[in-house]
Design a protein around this motif. Structure first.
Motif, mmCIF file in Angstrom:
data_model
loop_
_atom_site.group_PDB
_atom_site.id
_atom_site.type_symbol
_atom_site.label_atom_id
_atom_site.label_comp_id
_atom_site.label_asym_id
_atom_site.label_seq_id
_atom_site.Cartn_x
_atom_site.Cartn_y
_atom_site.Cartn_z
ATOM 1 N N ASP A 690 0.835 -1.199 0.000
ATOM 2 C CA ASP A 690 0.000 0.000 0.000
ATOM 3 C C ASP A 690 0.875 1.255 0.000
ATOM 4 O OD1 ASP A 690 -2.003 -1.841 0.306
ATOM 5 O OD2 ASP A 690 -2.391 -1.390 2.409
ATOM 6 N N PRO A 699 -8.038 7.358 0.992
ATOM 7 C CA PRO A 699 -8.308 6.025 0.432
ATOM 8 C C PRO A 699 -8.794 6.032 -1.017
ATOM 9 C CG PRO A 699 -9.105 6.155 2.680
ATOM 10 C CD PRO A 699 -8.672 7.542 2.307
ATOM 11 N N ASP A 702 -5.385 6.859 -2.972
ATOM 12 C CA ASP A 702 -4.195 6.062 -2.700
ATOM 13 C C ASP A 702 -4.301 4.682 -3.350
ATOM 14 O OD1 ASP A 702 -3.290 8.190 -1.232
ATOM 15 O OD2 ASP A 702 -4.043 7.414 0.671
ATOM 16 N N GLN A 703 -3.149 4.018 -3.463
ATOM 17 C CA GLN A 703 -3.074 2.744 -4.165
ATOM 18 C C GLN A 703 -2.884 1.595 -3.173
ATOM 19 O OE1 GLN A 703 -3.542 1.793 -7.404
ATOM 20 N NE2 GLN A 703 -3.340 -0.247 -6.512
ATOM 21 N N GLU A 704 -3.780 0.616 -3.244
ATOM 22 C CA GLU A 704 -3.607 -0.579 -2.436
ATOM 23 C C GLU A 704 -2.500 -1.445 -3.033
ATOM 24 O OE1 GLU A 704 -7.403 -2.472 -2.387
ATOM 25 O OE2 GLU A 704 -8.284 -1.041 -0.964
ATOM 26 N N SER A 705 -2.079 -2.437 -2.275
ATOM 27 C CA SER A 705 -1.013 -3.327 -2.742
ATOM 28 C C SER A 705 -1.433 -4.036 -4.032
ATOM 29 C CB SER A 705 -0.675 -4.349 -1.662
ATOM 30 O OG SER A 705 -1.813 -5.144 -1.364
ATOM 31 N N TYR A 706 -0.460 -4.333 -4.869
ATOM 32 C CA TYR A 706 -0.739 -5.030 -6.120
ATOM 33 C C TYR A 706 0.505 -5.791 -6.567
ATOM 34 C CZ TYR A 706 1.739 -1.154 -8.392
ATOM 35 O OH TYR A 706 2.684 -0.232 -8.769
ATOM 36 N N TYR A 734 -3.613 0.037 -11.664
ATOM 37 C CA TYR A 734 -2.994 0.598 -10.468
ATOM 38 C C TYR A 734 -2.640 2.065 -10.715
ATOM 39 C CZ TYR A 734 1.279 -0.413 -13.142
ATOM 40 O OH TYR A 734 2.235 -0.480 -14.135
#
Length: 775
Positions: A690, A699, A702-706, A734
């Motif tokens: 993240d 939220p 922002d970018q969550e994990s990928y 993303y």
């Protein structure tokens, strides 16, 4: 996962793999091992990359610095398109195309960087092309062709590379010319009608003189569409060229003259709205690469060119004199539609112009026990930015049609430094390195901010009426800095290299080009805003990092790794921001001001672990093999102090921007001889945790994990080569950048009336076929 668990896992992993390769280690005990520190791109285990991280040629295994290096062949094997690729397989590194541009670079290493490209803000990661520093981030998303290697140096590099390498440095090294005629042509065809052609060659015109060059034509349709203008969005339309001439009248004298040119006429890269238009009600589009941006008063265009002259003189067996003289210039126009709507709610056409002249003189010494250099560096540079901020909807709401807040910022930089760095070998096992750099940095700045009605300014084809000048500032400031470095190195044998180091770096101070002098506060409360208080409001001081690092490099022929543990004290952090300003007291922000202060302090600590294992050899056929390489980065960063634009410490609410806590990659590569050439098949998984776009988490933006999955298969013979490269095979969507001008809780507009919350995305799934010929 806590830090003690992480350390235990890393130690266990290294110990386990070392045990697996014990037999190979015993065979090489006491022998010289020319094995590189592990690389994430596929390559044979015996390949060696020589780097110049300490401004002299050394094997990666011997350098007491956290460095990841990629050879040109490795990058070709995985089909890397531009410099941002290396961030996928390098720990704790973020390299992204800056918001609303095609070729401006946003770079962060170990949590330190800068993403605002306007004049007045300095980069936090230094980018070098053939040891020439690029002073500005425009045109710094370098396409990969005719490249010898790329080095990523992590941690402050202030002693050897100077100001603005506070996070690290990226070195892009082009190929030197050979003694024999050479020619290479590569054609690529892929998804979205990608059509690339790269042609390079060189020829000796005499025993002592040779010339060469490369031309690249890179094109691709857009990943999406601008449904308002009909233009393709995220397309590519670029010409690039390099030329060089080398003269070597004696074995001790070498001259190299190089030049390069880039012309990028790709369409403007426009954003994707994450919320519906709050004035027009325009819904969110289904495809992340589509846009409704309607700003078209200028075309997107980037032109960059430069040249350098390198001279090397071997005075005797111990001393060498080296001089690097360079000039660069670039100009960009960009229609950045912040609100990404046809509505002229927050439309920002911009022009960037940069030029720089640099001179670097080095005197290198190489002896039995002592090695190092002393040097002098000079830079004279100018950067200017002009952009309109058309707030037509806001203006209409208050009876001012075509309200336009224009910013013009011009920043001059004149800096010089003297530096030295030497390593002394006490014994064959113990070495001490000491270095230091003194820098004198002068910045001059003009900031002119004006408010118009009637649309865009004369810079963008308009003829509006001036109604207010909110900034007319001219200022200058001088900064001095001394950046030391020290490392202690222990090499018990040819396989192990253990080191402890301390290094310091600083990023230059400047003036906020978006600052509005009429918004300067009365700091001393005497009822008058003085010139000194205006200067204090507009100016921000340099920031500084003190970094401590422990490292262990190991290589025994089958297995190699590089392990680094670091701790950094990040002080006087420059905190840039923008706040809306209500100039007429009606409760509606009709313009904005930049507010940049040294209001931050942070602690950064983490671990980086890179490795490579030759899993098997001669499995199915003689001389085939299977390699596995990996990288793992962990960063625990937090602000100890963060004063916002309103004077409130919100350190408990902010995070280190553009920096995930975890980065990891793993690459499996199989190679085998086939029909007179070599077949290589590789696959890579690249993970990023993240991350936040700005310091204040949001939220929606922002970018969550990928995780990205890439795969390649290539065959290279003596002359012909073929390959197929798949990138982002799972078609992950993303975010890499964005804009936020809404309240984080209510989504109410903070500038404009539509509510600006837009994002830009990384490339979707693509497949590219390549064919090359060389002799």
């Amino acid at each position: 996962m806590n830090k003690s668990t992480l350390a235990a896992l890393l130690a266990s992993a290294s110990a386990g793999v070392l045990a697996m390769t014990g037999a190979a280690q015993a065979q090489t005990e006491g022998q010289a091992v020319s094995e590189p520190v592990p690389q994430a791109a596929p390559a044979r285990s015996q390949d060696e990359i020589v780097v110049t991280a300490r401004r002299r040629e050394e094997s990666l295994q011997d350098v007491p610095v956290a460095v990841t290096a990629y050879s040109g062949d490795q990058l070709a094997q995985v089909g890397a398109q531009d410099i941002t690729y290396v961030a996928q397989t390098t720990p704790n590194v973020t390299l992204e195309v800056s918001r609303g541009t095609n070729s401006t670079l946003s770079a962060f290493i170990r949590g330190v960087g800068q993403q605002d490209p306007v004049a007045g803000f300095e980069a936090g990661v230094g980018v070098y092309v053939d040891d020439v520093y690029l002073n500005r981030p425009q045109a710094a998303v370098l396409d990969i062709y005719d490249v010898e290697r790329i080095e990523v140096l992590r941690g402050p590099q202030g002693t050897l590379y100077g100001r603005n390498t506070i996070g690290g440095a990226i070195k892009y090294v082009t190929k030197r010319l050979g003694d024999q005629p050479a020619f290479e042509a590569t054609a690529k065809y892929g998804s979205y009608d990608q059509k690339d052609l790269i042609v390079s060659g060189s020829v000796p015109l005499a025993d002592t003189f040779r010339v060469g060059g490369a031309v690249a034509r890179l094109t691709r349709d857009g990943f999406g569409e601008n449904i308002v203008t009909g233009e393709e969005n995220y397309n590519k339309d670029l010409w690039g060229a390099r030329a060089s001439a080398e003269f070597e009248p004696t074995p001790d004298i070498f001259f190299r003259l190089t030049g390069d040119y880039i012309k990028d006429e790709s369409n403007a890269r426009q954003g994707h709205r994450l919320i519906a238009g709050q004035l027009t009600g325009a819904p969110v589009l289904d495809d992340e690469f589509d846009t409704r941006a309607g700003l078209n008063v200028v075309d997107q265009e980037v032109e960059s060119y430069g040249g350098s002259f390198l001279a090397e003189f071997n005075i005797n067996d111990n001393w060498q004199l080296r001089n690097i003289l360079a000039y660069r210039e670039d100009e960009s126009t960009s229609p950045i539609d912040f609100d990404s709507l046809q509505s002229a709610d927050l439309d920002v056409p911009a022009i960037y112009k940069n030029d720089q002249f640099s001179e670097e003189l080095q005197l290198l010494y190489s002896g039995d026990r002592l090695n190092g250099l002393i040097g002098f560096y000079y830079l004279d540079a100018n950067a200017s930015t002009v952009f309109d901020v058309l707030l037509a909807n806001t203006g209409a709401a208050v009876g001012l049609p075509g309200l336009n807040a224009q910013t013009f910022g011009d920043v001059g930089t004149e800096t010089w430094s003297v530096f030295g760095d030497f390593t002394y070998d006490f014994t064959d096992q113990w070495s001490l390195s000491l270095g230091g750099r003194y820098t004198s940095d002068e910045r001059t700045s003009q900031v002119l901010r004006r408010t118009y009605i009637g649309g865009f300014s004369e810079f963008f084809g308009g003829n509006p009426t001036l109604i207010a000048t909110t900034s007319d500032f001219n200022g200058s400031a001088e900064y001095e800095d001394f950046s030391p470095r020290a490392s202690l190195q222990w090499q018990p044998n040819a396989e192990h290299n253990l080191y402890a180091s301390y290094s310091q770096g600083f990023k230059g101070g400047s003036f906020d080009p978006r600052g509005q002098t009429t918004a300067a506060p009365d700091f001393n409360g005497d009822g008058v805003v003085s010139d000194d208080e205006v200067f204090q409001f507009m100016n921000f001081e340099p920031e500084e990092v003190d970094s401590y690092e422990l490292g262990w490099k190991f290589s025994n022929g089958r297995y190699s790794h590089s392990l680094a543990v670091f701790y950094a004290d990040y002080k006087d952090v420059q905190v840039p921001g923008s706040v809306g300003v209500d100039t007429d007291g009606d409760g509606v922000s009709d313009t904005f001001t930049g507010v940049t202060t040294n209001a931050g302090a942070a602690t950064l600590k983490g671990v980086e672990y890179e490795g490579r294992l030759a899993v098997a050899e001669d499995m199915f056929t003689p001389a085939d093999g299977l390699n596995f390489s990996w990288s793992l980065g962990y960063l625990d960063g937090e602000y100890d102090k963060f004063i916002d634009a309103f004077g409130v410490d919100i350190s408990d609410q902010v995070e280190i921007q553009n920096t995930p806590d975890w980065t990891a990659s793993g690459t499996a590569a199989y190679f085998a001889p086939l029909r007179g050439g070599e077949l290589t098949a590789s696959t890579t998984l690249s993970y990023r945790g993240d991350s936040t776009q700005f310091e204040v988490p949001f939220p929606l933006l922002d970018q969550e994990s990928y995780t990205l999955w890439n795969a390649s298969i290539t065959w290279q013979g003596d002359h012909w080569g073929f390959g197929v490269h798949g990138r982002n095979l799972t078609d992950e969507r993303y975010k890499v950048a964005g804009y936020d001008f809404v309240n984080n809780d209510t989504l109410a507009p903070e500038l404009g009336l539509e509510g600006t919350l837009t994002a830009y995305y990384g490339d979707p799934r693509t497949v590219t076929a390549t064919v090359s010929y060389r002799y």
